[in-house]
Design an enzyme around this catalytic site. Structure first.
Site, PDB file in Angstrom:
ATOM      1  N   LYS A  32     -29.521 -39.443 -34.265  1.00  0.00           N
ATOM      2  CA  LYS A  32     -28.402 -38.555 -33.934  1.00  0.00           C
ATOM      3  C   LYS A  32     -28.555 -38.125 -32.477  1.00  0.00           C
ATOM      4  CE  LYS A  32     -28.054 -34.077 -35.202  1.00  0.00           C
ATOM      5  NZ  LYS A  32     -27.618 -33.292 -34.023  1.00  0.00           N
ATOM      6  N   ASP A  59     -23.154 -36.607 -32.306  1.00  0.00           N
ATOM      7  CA  ASP A  59     -22.891 -35.265 -32.850  1.00  0.00           C
ATOM      8  C   ASP A  59     -22.322 -34.359 -31.757  1.00  0.00           C
ATOM      9  OD1 ASP A  59     -22.993 -32.908 -34.314  1.00  0.00           O
ATOM     10  OD2 ASP A  59     -25.163 -32.696 -34.169  1.00  0.00           O
ATOM     11  N   LYS A  61     -19.356 -32.573 -32.334  1.00  0.00           N
ATOM     12  CA  LYS A  61     -18.658 -31.479 -33.044  1.00  0.00           C
ATOM     13  C   LYS A  61     -17.384 -31.039 -32.333  1.00  0.00           C
ATOM     14  CE  LYS A  61     -22.862 -29.390 -35.066  1.00  0.00           C
ATOM     15  NZ  LYS A  61     -23.974 -29.933 -34.289  1.00  0.00           N
ATOM     16  N   ASP A  64     -10.711 -28.593 -31.034  1.00  0.00           N
ATOM     17  CA  ASP A  64      -9.722 -28.274 -30.001  1.00  0.00           C
ATOM     18  C   ASP A  64      -8.342 -28.518 -30.599  1.00  0.00           C
ATOM     19  OD1 ASP A  64      -8.449 -27.844 -27.471  1.00  0.00           O
ATOM     20  OD2 ASP A  64     -10.253 -28.549 -26.452  1.00  0.00           O
ATOM     21  N   THR A 119     -25.625 -24.866 -40.623  1.00  0.00           N
ATOM     22  CA  THR A 119     -26.720 -24.426 -41.503  1.00  0.00           C
ATOM     23  C   THR A 119     -27.476 -23.230 -40.920  1.00  0.00           C
ATOM     24  OG1 THR A 119     -27.995 -26.220 -40.543  1.00  0.00           O
ATOM     25  CG2 THR A 119     -27.122 -26.586 -42.743  1.00  0.00           C
ATOM     26  N   ARG A 211     -36.704 -31.331 -35.554  1.00  0.00           N
ATOM     27  CA  ARG A 211     -38.047 -30.892 -35.175  1.00  0.00           C
ATOM     28  C   ARG A 211     -39.172 -31.286 -36.129  1.00  0.00           C
ATOM     29  NH1 ARG A 211     -35.449 -25.212 -33.831  1.00  0.00           N
ATOM     30  NH2 ARG A 211     -34.115 -26.070 -35.476  1.00  0.00           N
TER      31      ARG A 211
HETATM   32  O1  C5P Z   1     -34.610 -29.564 -35.616  1.00  0.00           O
HETATM   33  P1  C5P Z   1     -33.697 -29.498 -36.814  1.00  0.00           P
HETATM   34  O2  C5P Z   1     -34.181 -30.346 -37.980  1.00  0.00           O
HETATM   35  O3  C5P Z   1     -33.350 -28.077 -37.216  1.00  0.00           O
HETATM   36  O4  C5P Z   1     -32.360 -30.198 -36.292  1.00  0.00           O
HETATM   37  C1  C5P Z   1     -31.167 -30.205 -37.050  1.00  0.00           C
HETATM   38  C2  C5P Z   1     -30.120 -30.915 -36.269  1.00  0.00           C
HETATM   39  O5  C5P Z   1     -28.905 -30.914 -37.038  1.00  0.00           O
HETATM   40  C3  C5P Z   1     -29.776 -30.276 -34.923  1.00  0.00           C
HETATM   41  O6  C5P Z   1     -29.477 -31.331 -34.015  1.00  0.00           O
HETATM   42  C4  C5P Z   1     -28.526 -29.451 -35.205  1.00  0.00           C
HETATM   43  O7  C5P Z   1     -27.685 -29.357 -34.070  1.00  0.00           O
HETATM   44  C5  C5P Z   1     -27.849 -30.297 -36.296  1.00  0.00           C
HETATM   45  N1  C5P Z   1     -26.942 -29.565 -37.187  1.00  0.00           N
HETATM   46  C6  C5P Z   1     -27.341 -28.495 -37.948  1.00  0.00           C
HETATM   47  N2  C5P Z   1     -26.449 -27.866 -38.777  1.00  0.00           N
HETATM   48  C7  C5P Z   1     -25.185 -28.312 -38.867  1.00  0.00           C
HETATM   49  C8  C5P Z   1     -24.763 -29.409 -38.112  1.00  0.00           C
HETATM   50  C9  C5P Z   1     -25.693 -30.024 -37.269  1.00  0.00           C
HETATM   51  O8  C5P Z   1     -28.505 -28.113 -37.897  1.00  0.00           O
HETATM   52  N3  C5P Z   1     -24.347 -27.752 -39.740  1.00  0.00           N
END
Ligand code: C5P
Length: 245
Positions: A32, A59, A61, A64, A119, A211
């Site tokens: 991603k 990604d 998002k 607009d 989330t 992460r």
């Molecule tokens: O590091 P981590 O596992 O928290 O990364 C989650 C990824 O998913 C990030 O790139 C974040 O921008 C993306 N994301 C999210 N929640 C959403 C949509 C995308 O955490 N609803």
């Protein structure tokens, strides 16, 4: 549609993402690419990652007015991405326009999925800051139904909502789920988290993991652990590794 682990490559530069991907000698993970890297490096980073053999979820998002999103999606459809997304909060008209813009003259297009609620947002913030008074699950389901009605392929949601989304929108409607943490890991800024194994039980189609893999001491091993927990059986590349040992 096969289940897969998507690595959130939240890096600031081409050098960092390439150094990270160079670690994967056996596998070609689905990746991603988010705003940070895309804004820093532009479309060329997508071509480079694609040329390395990875599938890409872009990604950005989008959110607009429908006309702007239609024209922007038409640009994205010319890039070599496999999946892209927008905010369902932009309304059904915006999602329909997005789909129109994304569809190439030959009828093909990347998958298009909608973000329901981030989330990192919990019900209290949704109520107090966004003035949305409904329970989280109802909001997510309503946004998912809007996305399905607009013709989209699925939603980004928490694994905790995946089975309700499938019940409401059909099992073929994709659930792409971030907020994944290992049972023994740090949750960081994510409010609603689930392990890869639990996401599998809950019916997620794709898990998005950042992460826990990118900041792990051994990212390749962390990726394999995710695959084992989420897919169950070792994937082909991991099997090859096991055979070599
Ligand atoms: O590091 P981590 O596992 O928290 O990364 C989650 C990824 O998913 C990030 O790139 C974040 O921008 C993306 N994301 C999210 N929640 C959403 C949509 C995308 O955490 N609803």
């Amino acid at each position: 549609m096969g289940k897969d682990v998507i690595i959130a490559c939240d890096f600031a530069s081409r050098a960092e993402v390439c150094a990270f991907l160079d670690r994967f000698a056996e596998e070609k993970p689905y990746v991603k690419i988010g705003m940070e890297l895309y804004y820093a490096e532009g479309p060329s980073i997508l071509r480079e990652i694609k040329a390395r053999g990875h599938r890409i979820f872009l990604d950005l998002k989008l959110h607009d007015i429908p006309n702007t999103v239609r024209k922007s999606m038409a640009v994205l459809s010319g890039l070599a991405v496999d999946m892209c997304n927008l905010h369902a909060a932009g309304t059904r008209a915006m999602m329909e326009a997005a789909l129109e813009g994304l569809t190439r003259p030959d009828g093909s297009r990347p998958l298009l999925i909608a973000v329901t609620q981030l989330t990192s947002t919990d019900e209290a913030r949704m109520r107090e800051e966004l003035w949305i008074d409904r329970p989280m699950e109802e909001v997510v389901l309503h946004y998912a139904e809007n996305a399905r009605a607009a013709g989209l392929d699925g939603v980004v949601c928490s694994p905790l909502e995946a089975s309700a989304v499938h019940s409401a929108c059909g099992t073929g409607f994709l659930t792409v789920t971030p907020g994944i943490r290992f049972a023994d890991g740090d949750r960081g800024d994510q409010a609603r988290v689930t392990t890869p194994a639990r996401a599998r039980e809950l019916g997620s189609d794709y898990i998005v993991v950042g992460r826990p893999i990118t900041a792990a001491p051994d990212p390749v091993e962390a990726y394999r652990r995710c695959m084992r927990e989420f897919i169950g059986a070792p994937d082909a590349a991991c099997r090859q590794c096991a055979e070599k040992q």
